[in-house]
Design an enzyme around this catalytic site. Structure first.
Site, PDB file in Angstrom:
ATOM      1  N   HIS A  78     -21.082   3.079  21.033  1.00  0.00           N
ATOM      2  CA  HIS A  78     -20.930   4.519  21.243  1.00  0.00           C
ATOM      3  C   HIS A  78     -21.185   4.943  22.691  1.00  0.00           C
ATOM      4  O   HIS A  78     -20.500   5.812  23.221  1.00  0.00           O
ATOM      5  CB  HIS A  78     -21.875   5.276  20.310  1.00  0.00           C
ATOM      6  CG  HIS A  78     -21.616   6.749  20.271  1.00  0.00           C
ATOM      7  ND1 HIS A  78     -20.390   7.281  19.910  1.00  0.00           N
ATOM      8  CD2 HIS A  78     -22.406   7.811  20.564  1.00  0.00           C
ATOM      9  CE1 HIS A  78     -20.438   8.606  19.965  1.00  0.00           C
ATOM     10  NE2 HIS A  78     -21.647   8.940  20.374  1.00  0.00           N
TER      11      HIS A  78
ATOM     12  N   SER B 115     -18.422  12.484  22.906  1.00  0.00           N
ATOM     13  CA  SER B 115     -18.964  12.709  21.564  1.00  0.00           C
ATOM     14  C   SER B 115     -19.035  14.215  21.271  1.00  0.00           C
ATOM     15  O   SER B 115     -18.003  14.884  21.218  1.00  0.00           O
ATOM     16  CB  SER B 115     -20.334  12.025  21.457  1.00  0.00           C
ATOM     17  OG  SER B 115     -20.774  11.910  20.130  1.00  0.00           O
TER      18      SER B 115
END
Length: 279
Positions: A251, A115
């Site tokens: 995620h 990320s």
């Protein structure tokens, strides 16, 4: 003025970092939970937004003895909790390059970033190649669109959400135990770091590349249930091999034990292979 300052920092690091900073500065910015001086390659791990270095501490014990894991620690968390947060990507790049440059020249190294960490690892790799002529033997990028892709540029801004909206968003992406999100004291401990990192991401600008910056292999990982990321755009950063691997999960798919095992096996195989090619 800013360009001259950055140039001065790079020159300073080249000339003085090994002697002046030494182990003290290294330990301030980099965690290494499992020293392996005999390792033939180092894996440098970059944290996700609001994250620290502890998650990657386990990796140093799990990976084969040929790989030594170093994890980046940013200001405002862990042992650096009293330091002010960085407000720009350039600050992160300058510090990491300055502290790690001598170490990265010692033996082959690879990068892993999830990320926010994917963007910081690319920014650091880009500077290392442009300013110092060195690059990783492999870059593993996880859960993020390329910095110049329209998907990232048009993504919703999160750093200025209210606390209530912020917590709701965190709950939707998973990765944070629900009991922590309902504890106001705990939330106030990690929320500032997360906001600061998201501000860095949202203000980071990188123009579309006019050609590959790197020549090393690049692998992108992502969760199948995460919001769509423009992974293919990362192909533009390298003239080397490019691969995409998708995993079940959202995620924080990489926290799943089975996914983690597959990722670490993949990383080990490819850095050992790349290291032999490097030699």
């Amino acid at each position: 003025m800013r360009r001259r300052l950055h140039a001065a920092v790079r020159l300073f690091c080249d000339d003085w970092a090994p002697g002046l900073f030494g182990d003290i500065q290294m330990e301030k910015v980099i965690s290494c939970f499992q020293r392996r001086p005999e390792a033939v390659v180092r894996l440098i791990c970059f944290p996700w937004a609001g994250g620290g270095s502890l998650h990657y501490g386990r990796w140093g014990k799990i990976l084969s003895s040929s790989v030594e894991v170093l994890s980046v620690k940013l200001p405002g968390r862990e042992s650096r909790s009293k330091e002010p947060f960085f407000v720009s990507m350039q600050q992160i790049v300058d510090e990491v390059v300055c502290v790690l440059l001598a170490t990265l020249k010692e033996k082959p190294f690879a990068f892993f970033g999830h990320s926010f960490g994917a963007l910081t690892s690319f920014a650091v790799a880009d500077t290392l190649k442009k300013s110092h002529g060195i690059e990783p033997i492999h870059i593993f990028l996880s859960g993020a669109s390329a910095p110049y892709s329209e998907t990232r540029i048009q993504a919703s801004k999160r750093s200025h959400l209210s606390d209530e909206e912020f917590i709701k968003w965190l709950s939707s992406i998973g990765g944070t135990p629900p009991e922590l999100l309902t504890n106001p004291e705990v939330v106030q401990l990690f929320l500032p770091a997360l906001r600061a990192d998201l501000h860095v991401v949202e203000s980071y600008r990188c123009n579309r590349l006019d050609g590959p910056r790197l020549s090393c292999p690049v692998t992108c990982f992502d969760g199948k249930d995460d919001i769509p990321h423009d992974l293919q755009a990362w192909k533009d950063i390298t003239s080397g091999e490019f691969t995409v691997r998708m995993f079940d999960g959202s995620h924080f798919y990489l926290k799943d034990p089975e996914n983690e095992r597959i990722i670490l096996d993949y990383i080990t195989k490819h850095v050992e292979t790349s290291e032999m090619d490097y030699l």
